[in-house]
Scaffold this active site. Sequence first.
Site, short mmCIF file in Angstrom:
data_model
loop_
_atom_site.label_atom_id
_atom_site.label_comp_id
_atom_site.label_asym_id
_atom_site.label_seq_id
_atom_site.Cartn_x
_atom_site.Cartn_y
_atom_site.Cartn_z
N LYS A 1 0.83 -1.20 0.00
CA LYS A 1 0.00 0.00 0.00
C LYS A 1 0.87 1.26 0.00
CE LYS A 1 -1.70 1.49 4.11
NZ LYS A 1 -1.35 2.89 4.37
N ASN A 2 1.87 1.27 0.87
CA ASN A 2 2.65 2.50 1.02
C ASN A 2 3.59 2.77 -0.16
OD1 ASN A 2 1.35 2.88 3.39
ND2 ASN A 2 3.12 2.56 4.73
N CYS B 1 -5.50 13.07 13.95
CA CYS B 1 -5.39 11.68 13.54
C CYS B 1 -5.23 10.85 14.78
CB CYS B 1 -4.18 11.53 12.62
SG CYS B 1 -3.74 9.84 12.32
N ARG C 1 0.37 14.42 13.87
CA ARG C 1 0.79 14.19 12.48
C ARG C 1 0.69 15.43 11.60
NH1 ARG C 1 -1.05 8.29 10.35
NH2 ARG C 1 0.87 8.35 9.19
N ASP D 1 5.23 0.70 12.25
CA ASP D 1 4.06 -0.05 11.77
C ASP D 1 4.05 -1.50 12.28
OD1 ASP D 1 3.01 2.13 10.55
OD2 ASP D 1 3.52 1.55 8.51
N ARG E 1 -8.32 -0.79 5.48
CA ARG E 1 -7.53 0.25 4.80
C ARG E 1 -6.20 -0.33 4.31
NH1 ARG E 1 -5.78 4.67 8.27
NH2 ARG E 1 -4.49 4.88 6.44
C1 UD1 Z 1 4.29 6.86 6.60
C2 UD1 Z 1 3.54 5.58 6.36
C3 UD1 Z 1 3.02 5.02 7.68
C4 UD1 Z 1 4.16 4.88 8.68
C5 UD1 Z 1 4.95 6.17 8.79
C6 UD1 Z 1 6.20 6.01 9.63
C7 UD1 Z 1 2.64 5.94 4.12
C8 UD1 Z 1 1.45 6.19 3.29
N1 UD1 Z 1 2.44 5.87 5.45
O1 UD1 Z 1 3.38 7.79 7.17
O2 UD1 Z 1 2.45 3.75 7.42
O3 UD1 Z 1 3.62 4.58 9.96
O4 UD1 Z 1 5.37 6.62 7.49
O5 UD1 Z 1 7.01 5.01 9.14
O6 UD1 Z 1 3.74 5.75 3.64
N2 UD1 Z 1 5.87 14.75 10.99
C9 UD1 Z 1 5.91 16.11 11.27
N3 UD1 Z 1 5.79 17.00 10.24
C10 UD1 Z 1 5.61 16.59 8.95
C11 UD1 Z 1 5.56 15.22 8.67
C12 UD1 Z 1 5.70 14.31 9.71
O7 UD1 Z 1 6.07 16.51 12.42
O8 UD1 Z 1 5.48 17.45 8.07
C13 UD1 Z 1 6.04 13.76 12.08
C14 UD1 Z 1 4.84 12.88 12.29
O9 UD1 Z 1 3.89 13.49 13.14
C15 UD1 Z 1 5.47 11.65 12.92
C16 UD1 Z 1 6.83 11.57 12.21
O10 UD1 Z 1 7.06 12.87 11.69
O11 UD1 Z 1 5.66 11.85 14.29
C17 UD1 Z 1 6.93 10.57 11.08
O12 UD1 Z 1 5.81 10.71 10.23
P1 UD1 Z 1 5.87 10.40 8.67
O13 UD1 Z 1 7.11 9.65 8.35
O14 UD1 Z 1 5.60 11.65 7.93
O15 UD1 Z 1 4.64 9.43 8.49
P2 UD1 Z 1 3.76 9.34 7.20
O16 UD1 Z 1 4.61 9.67 6.04
O17 UD1 Z 1 2.49 10.07 7.40
#
Ligand code: UD1
Length: 421
Positions: free
Chosen positions: A22-23, A117, A122, A305, A397
């Site tokens: 999925k990711n 969320c 997030r 995850d 999902r």
């Molecule tokens: C992706 C994965 C999800 C996985 C996560 C961490 C997809 C679609 N989803 O989610 O399954 O659990 O990586 O491996 O690929 N953060 C900020 N600011 C930002 C972006 C992120 O503070 O602009 C923080 C988030 O709140 C979190 C951390 O960074 O604490 C990591 O999040 P992130 O790697 O962005 O997760 P996703 O990309 O949403």
Amino acid sequence: MQKLVIKGGHPLQGSVEAGGAKNAALPLMCASLLTSDEVVLRRIPALRDIRTTKQLLLQLGAQLDDFTPGMLRIKAREIADHTAPYELVKTMRASVMVLGPLLAREGKADVSLPGGCAIGARPIDQHLKGLAAMGAKIELDQGYIRARVKRLQGVDFTFDLVTVTGTENLILASALARGTTVLRNCAAEPEVVELAHVLNRMGAGVEGAGTDTVVIEGRESLGGAAHEIMPDRIEAGTYLMAGAITRGDVRVVGCESSHLNALLEKLDDAGLTVEADDDGVRVVSNGKIRSRNVETNPYPGFATDFQAQYMALMALGDSECGITENVFENRFMHAPELVRMGADIRISGRCARVIGVQTLSGAHVQATDLRASASLVLAGLAAEGITEIHRIYHLERGYERMPEKLSALGADIRRAKDDIV
Ligand code: UD1
């Protein structure tokens, strides 16, 4: 609504095939917005997040052909709309990944803010900071990010923290930017590497994906590509842990063992026998689960995850251990549900102390997010008696035909109509 009804206590035995990741699929579907040519994706999993992204692409004006199961043809000849509406973004935060491609191709994008969320705040500040550094004007208006730019400019940008979709969004944006973009402190997940690989097949100039620095030479335009999505490492690891928690013997075929190193090392340490070869991974239990500490980290660390499923496993460990969640705040919502099944788990901030118990007992539990749901399924498979899991739409999902795949391994699990909402 539906629920899952599980009668626990059957050791899982046999082989199961990992589906498409999925990711990996989600950013690739968004990448199709960068070209007017056709992008063909194979091994597309049948999941709710994929359906949501299809709806989003249709809304933006792409033409989709998904008549052949597992195959998706996308052609965004032109972008008819540049709005990702609240109704779609709220159900799937990853929809924010249309922001980069829309800005790069059209110079405008209106994307609903994802909002709160279940697994922490997030924010998407890093996505926005990077795009602003590339010259985009970004305003927040009535819950929408309104981004405008004449043409994105290459830039040297360092993420304040490692973000997977943030890295992907900026790689997507840079592919059509003017000049060279250097992204530092990038996520190195295999899904990022796959995105770079496919973009390069479309004619992009992306180097360094899989390391913390990615360099992108912007192009004037990109063409189409055909690609088979990588196997889902999180799904694969979940089935291996399902085998482990039921004291069974499960082989996941078609998965890439090198993507699972951190998990496999931990399972080995916890007393499981791990066998990996070119075609998959097998995990065999000798009946005992050793309690072992873990902390989650960005790839190649132990994936967040897997944290919930690992906690279910450790709930039946032979002593006690600590689980530290470094990636997300507030990602322990499965813990109180596991406690309702007899687990002994004490949470303090980002740390959980898990004191192993002899048995878990079936109970009514509620799924709260995708991986939390998987941990409850694992606990239910190992528990004595009947477990009923409510709100399983979270599970759908990200896990394709999970009850069917588990049944084929010998689990007693079925879907049923849920009267408790
Ligand atoms: C992706 C994965 C999800 C996985 C996560 C961490 C997809 C679609 N989803 O989610 O399954 O659990 O990586 O491996 O690929 N953060 C900020 N600011 C930002 C972006 C992120 O503070 O602009 C923080 C988030 O709140 C979190 C951390 O960074 O604490 C990591 O999040 P992130 O790697 O962005 O997760 P996703 O990309 O949403």
